[in-house]
Write a protein that holds these residues in place. Sequence first.
Motif, PDB file in Angstrom:
ATOM      1  N   MET A   1      30.027 -38.155  -7.972  1.00  0.00           N
ATOM      2  CA  MET A   1      30.212 -37.196  -6.884  1.00  0.00           C
ATOM      3  C   MET A   1      28.854 -36.599  -6.473  1.00  0.00           C
ATOM      4  SD  MET A   1      33.456 -37.408  -6.495  1.00  0.00           S
ATOM      5  CE  MET A   1      33.524 -39.049  -7.214  1.00  0.00           C
ATOM      6  N   THR A   2      28.801 -36.076  -5.251  1.00  0.00           N
ATOM      7  CA  THR A   2      27.576 -35.455  -4.753  1.00  0.00           C
ATOM      8  C   THR A   2      27.123 -34.342  -5.705  1.00  0.00           C
ATOM      9  OG1 THR A   2      28.201 -35.927  -2.470  1.00  0.00           O
ATOM     10  CG2 THR A   2      26.526 -34.227  -2.819  1.00  0.00           C
ATOM     11  N   GLY A   3      25.848 -34.385  -6.085  1.00  0.00           N
ATOM     12  CA  GLY A   3      25.280 -33.373  -6.958  1.00  0.00           C
ATOM     13  C   GLY A   3      25.374 -33.691  -8.426  1.00  0.00           C
ATOM     14  N   ALA A   4      26.129 -34.693  -8.789  1.00  0.00           N
ATOM     15  CA  ALA A   4      26.271 -35.056 -10.194  1.00  0.00           C
ATOM     16  C   ALA A   4      25.032 -35.825 -10.658  1.00  0.00           C
ATOM     17  CB  ALA A   4      27.515 -35.905 -10.398  1.00  0.00           C
ATOM     18  N   PRO A   5      24.670 -35.703 -11.955  1.00  0.00           N
ATOM     19  CA  PRO A   5      23.480 -36.397 -12.459  1.00  0.00           C
ATOM     20  C   PRO A   5      23.671 -37.906 -12.493  1.00  0.00           C
ATOM     21  CG  PRO A   5      24.635 -35.297 -14.251  1.00  0.00           C
ATOM     22  CD  PRO A   5      25.292 -34.838 -12.980  1.00  0.00           C
ATOM     23  N   VAL A   6      22.647 -38.617 -12.061  1.00  0.00           N
ATOM     24  CA  VAL A   6      22.681 -40.077 -12.089  1.00  0.00           C
ATOM     25  C   VAL A   6      22.427 -40.522 -13.528  1.00  0.00           C
ATOM     26  CG1 VAL A   6      21.581 -42.189 -11.272  1.00  0.00           C
ATOM     27  CG2 VAL A   6      21.902 -40.257  -9.707  1.00  0.00           C
ATOM     28  N   PRO A   7      23.315 -41.317 -14.125  1.00  0.00           N
ATOM     29  CA  PRO A   7      23.155 -41.699 -15.540  1.00  0.00           C
ATOM     30  C   PRO A   7      22.010 -42.678 -15.730  1.00  0.00           C
ATOM     31  CG  PRO A   7      25.004 -42.857 -14.575  1.00  0.00           C
ATOM     32  CD  PRO A   7      24.533 -41.883 -13.530  1.00  0.00           C
ATOM     33  N   ALA A   8      21.471 -42.674 -16.930  1.00  0.00           N
ATOM     34  CA  ALA A   8      20.448 -43.655 -17.268  1.00  0.00           C
ATOM     35  C   ALA A   8      21.012 -45.057 -17.083  1.00  0.00           C
ATOM     36  CB  ALA A   8      19.995 -43.450 -18.706  1.00  0.00           C
ATOM     37  N   GLY A   9      20.183 -45.961 -16.600  1.00  0.00           N
ATOM     38  CA  GLY A   9      20.622 -47.326 -16.325  1.00  0.00           C
ATOM     39  C   GLY A   9      20.976 -47.545 -14.877  1.00  0.00           C
ATOM     40  N   ALA A  10      21.243 -46.460 -14.131  1.00  0.00           N
ATOM     41  CA  ALA A  10      21.516 -46.547 -12.692  1.00  0.00           C
ATOM     42  C   ALA A  10      20.297 -46.037 -11.936  1.00  0.00           C
ATOM     43  CB  ALA A  10      22.745 -45.732 -12.325  1.00  0.00           C
ATOM     44  N   ASP A  11      20.016 -46.647 -10.806  1.00  0.00           N
ATOM     45  CA  ASP A  11      18.859 -46.227 -10.019  1.00  0.00           C
ATOM     46  C   ASP A  11      19.170 -46.039  -8.538  1.00  0.00           C
ATOM     47  OD1 ASP A  11      19.031 -48.847  -9.020  1.00  0.00           O
ATOM     48  OD2 ASP A  11      17.437 -49.576 -10.339  1.00  0.00           O
ATOM     49  N   SER A  12      20.418 -46.279  -8.139  1.00  0.00           N
ATOM     50  CA  SER A  12      20.805 -46.161  -6.728  1.00  0.00           C
ATOM     51  C   SER A  12      22.272 -45.758  -6.656  1.00  0.00           C
ATOM     52  CB  SER A  12      20.596 -47.493  -5.986  1.00  0.00           C
ATOM     53  OG  SER A  12      19.273 -47.979  -6.165  1.00  0.00           O
ATOM     54  N   VAL A  13      22.687 -45.279  -5.478  1.00  0.00           N
ATOM     55  CA  VAL A  13      24.082 -44.898  -5.273  1.00  0.00           C
ATOM     56  C   VAL A  13      24.618 -45.627  -4.050  1.00  0.00           C
ATOM     57  CG1 VAL A  13      25.664 -43.011  -4.685  1.00  0.00           C
ATOM     58  CG2 VAL A  13      23.849 -42.639  -6.383  1.00  0.00           C
ATOM     59  N   VAL A  14      25.779 -46.247  -4.227  1.00  0.00           N
ATOM     60  CA  VAL A  14      26.474 -46.913  -3.126  1.00  0.00           C
ATOM     61  C   VAL A  14      27.520 -45.947  -2.590  1.00  0.00           C
ATOM     62  CG1 VAL A  14      27.875 -48.877  -2.425  1.00  0.00           C
ATOM     63  CG2 VAL A  14      26.145 -49.151  -4.235  1.00  0.00           C
ATOM     64  N   PRO A  15      27.430 -45.514  -1.324  1.00  0.00           N
ATOM     65  CA  PRO A  15      28.424 -44.586  -0.785  1.00  0.00           C
ATOM     66  C   PRO A  15      29.820 -45.208  -0.745  1.00  0.00           C
ATOM     67  CG  PRO A  15      26.498 -44.744   0.647  1.00  0.00           C
ATOM     68  CD  PRO A  15      26.393 -45.850  -0.347  1.00  0.00           C
ATOM     69  N   TYR A  16      30.840 -44.340  -0.789  1.00  0.00           N
ATOM     70  CA  TYR A  16      32.214 -44.827  -0.679  1.00  0.00           C
ATOM     71  C   TYR A  16      32.394 -45.736   0.525  1.00  0.00           C
ATOM     72  CZ  TYR A  16      34.395 -41.774  -4.224  1.00  0.00           C
ATOM     73  OH  TYR A  16      34.795 -41.177  -5.381  1.00  0.00           O
TER      74      TYR A  16
END
Length: 412
Positions: free
Chosen positions: A103-118
């Motif tokens: 969700m918006t504002g949530a911390p990006v976990p280690a191992g991930a480097d990008s976000v794909v929008p819904y």
Amino acid sequence: MSSSTDAVSVEEHRQRVLDAIDPLPAFDQPLMEAFGLAVAEDVHATVALPGFDNSAMDGYAVARADVATASEESPVHLPVVGEIGAGQASLMAVSPGTAVKIMTGAPVPAGADSVVPYEWTDRGVANVVISRAPTLGQHVRRRGQDVSAGDLLVEAGSVLGARQIGLLAAVGRPSVRSRPRPRVVVISTGSELREPGTALGRDSIYDGNSFLLAAAARQAGAIAYRVGIIRDEPQAFLAALNDQLVRADLVVTSGGVSMGDYDVVKEALAPLGTVWFGPVAMQPGKPQGFGTVGEDAVPIVTLPGNPVSSYISFEQFVLPAIRKMMGRSPYVRPEADAVLTHPMTSPAGRRQFARGTLSVVDGRLAVTPVGDQGSHMIGDLAESDALIVVAESVTRVEAGETVTVLPLDEEF
């Protein structure tokens, strides 16, 4: 201080006031109490903003390499191994070849480097179909991207507005060292004065001055205390003044400073020897006074009684004092140049402050004199939004000439 019959300049009298005024002592104040006040310290960030890598979108956190080939024609399928909401970071890392709902504002976990929008997915729960690839780091707000720890956020002397208050709260500051609002006591004198809402006699008028000055003090950022009307009796004035000194950082009086038989302020204060009375080379507002009163040497500015004289004197002498007490600069309003639309005359040897209204004519700032320039014309004063300043050496200004103006409704 003794009285003088030689007129002093506006600058001399203003400097007399400013030289006797000190900025009020600063102390830590809660953020909301500090709104509109001048900061008395440099404020540096103790944390970064954002404080951690977080998602800028609702979507799926992924390793970009796992979805680099995703397209509408050839989507990528990934298992969804968890969900991270803002403030609910239970999943700290993801494995290659998986996705996590974020969700918006949530911390990006280690191992991930990008976000794909819904919007680029089928919004799957156990598995997600991704039909478009983000660029590396897309939709991720990096730690410190906005503010780094140690950054200078607000310089000493800066005035805290809404945006600055929000920034200080965002880095965790609950309070800030700032100078308080001066407590300004406003006293009107005159046996002819009546409170608005009461009946008038044949020889009485409503007291507009104390409301005018108290409102002007509040607009300048002070805490204004308007005192009831004081009759033209020196002992009554002194009694009221002494009662008010306990809550005053500055006292402002209106009326009773000229050369008449009932000029109560001058009659009451002159014998103290701590208040100067005399003429200032200005129109309106020639009779002025300034000094200190009481055991704590509280500054007092005594203004003439005609409403326009009183207001213009406030602008020239009281407003600068309030701003210095608050640690704000400049002390006086910035000047501007404007084209005069109608001719006007001015008395020799006195600086005139004439009321005017501003407009833009042919792309240039223009000013039009408002009505009769008599010092009692409060209706014309209310209509005005600028003062036209005519130098002591000038007795006539023609239409089309450039004049100096003081815009009254602009923040500075």
